[in-house]
Write a protein that holds these residues in place. Structure first.
Motif, PDB file in Angstrom:
ATOM      1  N   ALA A  52       0.819  -1.211   0.000  1.00 33.97           N
ATOM      2  CA  ALA A  52       0.000   0.000   0.000  1.00 33.97           C
ATOM      3  C   ALA A  52       0.854   1.263   0.000  1.00 33.97           C
ATOM      4  O   ALA A  52       0.507   2.247  -0.651  1.00 33.97           O
ATOM      5  CB  ALA A  52      -0.940   0.000   1.200  1.00 33.97           C
ATOM      6  N   THR A  53       1.958   1.242   0.715  1.00 34.70           N
ATOM      7  CA  THR A  53       2.803   2.426   0.791  1.00 34.70           C
ATOM      8  C   THR A  53       3.354   2.792  -0.588  1.00 34.70           C
ATOM      9  O   THR A  53       3.295   3.951  -0.995  1.00 34.70           O
ATOM     10  CB  THR A  53       3.950   2.186   1.780  1.00 34.70           C
ATOM     11  N   GLY A  54       3.862   1.826  -1.304  1.00 29.22           N
ATOM     12  CA  GLY A  54       4.410   2.078  -2.639  1.00 29.22           C
ATOM     13  C   GLY A  54       3.340   2.490  -3.632  1.00 29.22           C
ATOM     14  O   GLY A  54       3.545   3.414  -4.438  1.00 29.22           O
ATOM     15  N   MET A  55       2.189   1.818  -3.572  1.00 34.22           N
ATOM     16  CA  MET A  55       1.111   2.166  -4.499  1.00 34.22           C
ATOM     17  C   MET A  55       0.561   3.554  -4.222  1.00 34.22           C
ATOM     18  O   MET A  55       0.273   4.313  -5.157  1.00 34.22           O
ATOM     19  CB  MET A  55      -0.018   1.139  -4.395  1.00 34.22           C
ATOM     20  N   ALA A  56       0.407   3.905  -2.963  1.00 34.16           N
ATOM     21  CA  ALA A  56      -0.100   5.237  -2.625  1.00 34.16           C
ATOM     22  C   ALA A  56       0.905   6.315  -3.030  1.00 34.16           C
ATOM     23  O   ALA A  56       0.510   7.376  -3.523  1.00 34.16           O
ATOM     24  CB  ALA A  56      -0.403   5.328  -1.136  1.00 34.16           C
ATOM     25  N   GLY A  57       2.187   6.047  -2.847  1.00 34.29           N
ATOM     26  CA  GLY A  57       3.208   7.008  -3.273  1.00 34.29           C
ATOM     27  C   GLY A  57       3.208   7.202  -4.781  1.00 34.29           C
ATOM     28  O   GLY A  57       3.332   8.328  -5.271  1.00 34.29           O
ATOM     29  N   ALA A  58       3.042   6.109  -5.526  1.00 32.91           N
ATOM     30  CA  ALA A  58       2.987   6.214  -6.985  1.00 32.91           C
ATOM     31  C   ALA A  58       1.723   6.948  -7.435  1.00 32.91           C
ATOM     32  O   ALA A  58       1.773   7.774  -8.357  1.00 32.91           O
ATOM     33  CB  ALA A  58       3.039   4.826  -7.609  1.00 32.91           C
ATOM     34  N   ALA A  59       0.596   6.685  -6.782  1.00 26.90           N
ATOM     35  CA  ALA A  59      -0.650   7.388  -7.117  1.00 26.90           C
ATOM     36  C   ALA A  59      -0.521   8.876  -6.828  1.00 26.90           C
ATOM     37  O   ALA A  59      -0.978   9.712  -7.614  1.00 26.90           O
ATOM     38  CB  ALA A  59      -1.816   6.792  -6.325  1.00 26.90           C
ATOM     39  N   LEU A  60       0.111   9.204  -5.715  1.00 28.13           N
ATOM     40  CA  LEU A  60       0.338  10.597  -5.340  1.00 28.13           C
ATOM     41  C   LEU A  60       1.172  11.312  -6.408  1.00 28.13           C
ATOM     42  O   LEU A  60       0.833  12.415  -6.850  1.00 28.13           O
ATOM     43  CB  LEU A  60       1.046  10.629  -3.990  1.00 28.13           C
ATOM     44  N   ALA A  61       2.247  10.672  -6.838  1.00 24.87           N
ATOM     45  CA  ALA A  61       3.127  11.264  -7.846  1.00 24.87           C
ATOM     46  C   ALA A  61       2.436  11.381  -9.206  1.00 24.87           C
ATOM     47  O   ALA A  61       2.557  12.410  -9.883  1.00 24.87           O
ATOM     48  CB  ALA A  61       4.403  10.430  -7.974  1.00 24.87           C
ATOM     49  N   LEU A  62       1.694  10.355  -9.606  1.00 28.59           N
ATOM     50  CA  LEU A  62       1.018  10.401 -10.902  1.00 28.59           C
ATOM     51  C   LEU A  62      -0.078  11.463 -10.938  1.00 28.59           C
ATOM     52  O   LEU A  62      -0.279  12.117 -11.960  1.00 28.59           O
ATOM     53  CB  LEU A  62       0.440   9.031 -11.246  1.00 28.59           C
ATOM     54  N   LEU A  63      -0.764  11.615  -9.839  1.00 29.68           N
ATOM     55  CA  LEU A  63      -1.798  12.646  -9.775  1.00 29.68           C
ATOM     56  C   LEU A  63      -1.169  14.034  -9.935  1.00 29.68           C
ATOM     57  O   LEU A  63      -1.718  14.898 -10.622  1.00 29.68           O
ATOM     58  CB  LEU A  63      -2.550  12.530  -8.453  1.00 29.68           C
ATOM     59  N   LEU A  64      -0.020  14.221  -9.328  1.00 31.28           N
ATOM     60  CA  LEU A  64       0.702  15.484  -9.470  1.00 31.28           C
ATOM     61  C   LEU A  64       1.169  15.686 -10.911  1.00 31.28           C
ATOM     62  O   LEU A  64       1.077  16.798 -11.452  1.00 31.28           O
ATOM     63  CB  LEU A  64       1.888  15.514  -8.507  1.00 31.28           C
ATOM     64  N   VAL A  65       1.637  14.640 -11.549  1.00 36.61           N
ATOM     65  CA  VAL A  65       2.075  14.725 -12.946  1.00 36.61           C
ATOM     66  C   VAL A  65       0.892  15.078 -13.852  1.00 36.61           C
ATOM     67  O   VAL A  65       1.022  15.896 -14.773  1.00 36.61           O
ATOM     68  CB  VAL A  65       2.753  13.404 -13.387  1.00 36.61           C
ATOM     69  N   GLY A  66      -0.277  14.481 -13.600  1.00 40.53           N
ATOM     70  CA  GLY A  66      -1.457  14.784 -14.405  1.00 40.53           C
ATOM     71  C   GLY A  66      -1.851  16.252 -14.318  1.00 40.53           C
ATOM     72  O   GLY A  66      -2.171  16.882 -15.329  1.00 40.53           O
ATOM     73  N   GLN A  67      -1.810  16.809 -13.119  1.00 40.49           N
ATOM     74  CA  GLN A  67      -2.124  18.230 -12.960  1.00 40.49           C
ATOM     75  C   GLN A  67      -1.063  19.101 -13.629  1.00 40.49           C
ATOM     76  O   GLN A  67      -1.380  20.142 -14.198  1.00 40.49           O
ATOM     77  CB  GLN A  67      -2.252  18.597 -11.486  1.00 40.49           C
ATOM     78  N   ALA A  68       0.187  18.688 -13.542  1.00 42.29           N
ATOM     79  CA  ALA A  68       1.269  19.453 -14.166  1.00 42.29           C
ATOM     80  C   ALA A  68       1.129  19.457 -15.687  1.00 42.29           C
ATOM     81  O   ALA A  68       1.354  20.490 -16.330  1.00 42.29           O
ATOM     82  CB  ALA A  68       2.624  18.891 -13.751  1.00 42.29           C
ATOM     83  N   VAL A  69       0.750  18.329 -16.260  1.00 46.25           N
ATOM     84  CA  VAL A  69       0.551  18.259 -17.714  1.00 46.25           C
ATOM     85  C   VAL A  69      -0.556  19.212 -18.138  1.00 46.25           C
ATOM     86  O   VAL A  69      -0.419  19.964 -19.116  1.00 46.25           O
ATOM     87  CB  VAL A  69       0.238  16.807 -18.154  1.00 46.25           C
ATOM     88  N   ALA A  70      -1.656  19.221 -17.391  1.00 48.26           N
ATOM     89  CA  ALA A  70      -2.774  20.120 -17.718  1.00 48.26           C
ATOM     90  C   ALA A  70      -2.361  21.581 -17.549  1.00 48.26           C
ATOM     91  O   ALA A  70      -2.724  22.431 -18.367  1.00 48.26           O
ATOM     92  CB  ALA A  70      -3.974  19.804 -16.839  1.00 48.26           C
ATOM     93  N   ALA A  71      -1.605  21.876 -16.503  1.00 51.23           N
ATOM     94  CA  ALA A  71      -1.184  23.256 -16.257  1.00 51.23           C
ATOM     95  C   ALA A  71      -0.224  23.742 -17.339  1.00 51.23           C
ATOM     96  O   ALA A  71      -0.326  24.876 -17.807  1.00 51.23           O
ATOM     97  CB  ALA A  71      -0.540  23.375 -14.879  1.00 51.23           C
ATOM     98  N   VAL A  72       0.705  22.900 -17.740  1.00 53.84           N
ATOM     99  CA  VAL A  72       1.667  23.285 -18.770  1.00 53.84           C
ATOM    100  C   VAL A  72       0.974  23.417 -20.128  1.00 53.84           C
ATOM    101  O   VAL A  72       1.232  24.363 -20.877  1.00 53.84           O
ATOM    102  CB  VAL A  72       2.834  22.272 -18.839  1.00 53.84           C
ATOM    103  N   ALA A  73       0.073  22.504 -20.424  1.00 55.96           N
ATOM    104  CA  ALA A  73      -0.603  22.540 -21.722  1.00 55.96           C
ATOM    105  C   ALA A  73      -1.509  23.757 -21.859  1.00 55.96           C
ATOM    106  O   ALA A  73      -1.666  24.305 -22.951  1.00 55.96           O
ATOM    107  CB  ALA A  73      -1.413  21.267 -21.930  1.00 55.96           C
ATOM    108  N   SER A  74      -2.095  24.198 -20.762  1.00 52.27           N
ATOM    109  CA  SER A  74      -2.991  25.351 -20.822  1.00 52.27           C
ATOM    110  C   SER A  74      -2.318  26.626 -20.331  1.00 52.27           C
ATOM    111  O   SER A  74      -2.981  27.651 -20.180  1.00 52.27           O
ATOM    112  CB  SER A  74      -4.245  25.086 -19.995  1.00 52.27           C
ATOM    113  N   ARG A  75      -1.043  26.550 -20.085  1.00 55.33           N
ATOM    114  CA  ARG A  75      -0.268  27.666 -19.546  1.00 55.33           C
ATOM    115  C   ARG A  75      -0.914  28.214 -18.279  1.00 55.33           C
ATOM    116  O   ARG A  75      -1.046  29.411 -18.094  1.00 55.33           O
ATOM    117  CB  ARG A  75      -0.065  28.747 -20.588  1.00 55.33           C
ATOM    118  N   CYS A  76      -1.346  27.305 -17.432  1.00 54.82           N
ATOM    119  CA  CYS A  76      -1.887  27.588 -16.108  1.00 54.82           C
ATOM    120  C   CYS A  76      -3.071  28.551 -16.140  1.00 54.82           C
ATOM    121  O   CYS A  76      -3.266  29.333 -15.222  1.00 54.82           O
ATOM    122  CB  CYS A  76      -0.804  28.097 -15.170  1.00 54.82           C
TER     123      CYS A  76
END
Length: 183
Positions: A52-76
């Motif tokens: 659970a610790t590893g999966m939750a850490g990976a989910a946390l990081a991927l969720l952050l990456v998804g928001q970053a992709v949207a922010a960069v693509a739309s120039r925030c």
């Protein structure tokens, strides 16, 4: 379709994988049992290994990456090009704010579960005293993070679509001062 289909697909795929990992973390929450030592003097908690610790850490990081992709693509949203006035711009603004709110809630749930899952108490007590508390992650902590991760993915996808729709073919009017002889 307005905007880049590849960006929209990347946002949805990343958030969907984060959702799956958070569900996996909920299913493999750690459990603990009370054990006594060989001389029967002490009781202590024994935690079974968990993923659970590893999966939750990976989910946390991927969720952050998804928001970053949207922010960069739309120039925030606020730092980008001019948007066409109308419903798409207003909807994009509401979706932008909503997606960031659900993102923060999902990150908080996943982080709380991650910290609790990674922290294993090592309390020992004498056998005739009260047994130690073998704390584990509460049921639903990762599940709440997964639900908000899914909602974040949907809201972010709709945000990017509406942002792209408001941005397409909008030319800012040129500032002009009438300089003719007869003005």
């Amino acid at each position: 379709m307005a905007g880049s289909t590849a960006v929209l697909a990347a946002i949805l795929l990343i958030d969907l994988v984060a959702f799956g990992l958070a569900i996996g973390a909920e299913q493999s929450r750690p459990s603990a049992s009370l054990e006594t030592d060989a001389r029967k003097e002490w009781t202590y908690c024994v935690y079974r290994p968990d993923a659970a610790t590893g999966m939750a850490g990976a989910a946390l990081a991927l969720l952050l990456v998804g928001q970053a992709v949207a922010a960069v693509a739309s120039r925030c949203f606020c730092c980008g090009a001019a948007l066409r006035p109308g419903g798409a711009r207003g909807c994009a603004l509401m979706l932008f704010l909503s997606s960031w709110l659900t993102f923060l809630i999902a990150e908080a749930c996943l982080l709380a579960g991650l910290v609790q899952s990674a922290y294993h108490t090592g309390y020992r007590t004498v056998i005739f005293e009260n047994p130690p508390d073998c704390e584990t992650v509460r049921r639903g902590t990762f599940g709440a993070g997964a639900a908000f991760a899914l909602i974040t993915g949907v809201l972010t996808g709709f945000y990017y679509y509406n942002f792209s729709k408001a941005r397409v073919a909008y030319q800012r009017p040129e500032a002009a001062i009438g300089m003719s002889r007869y003005s």
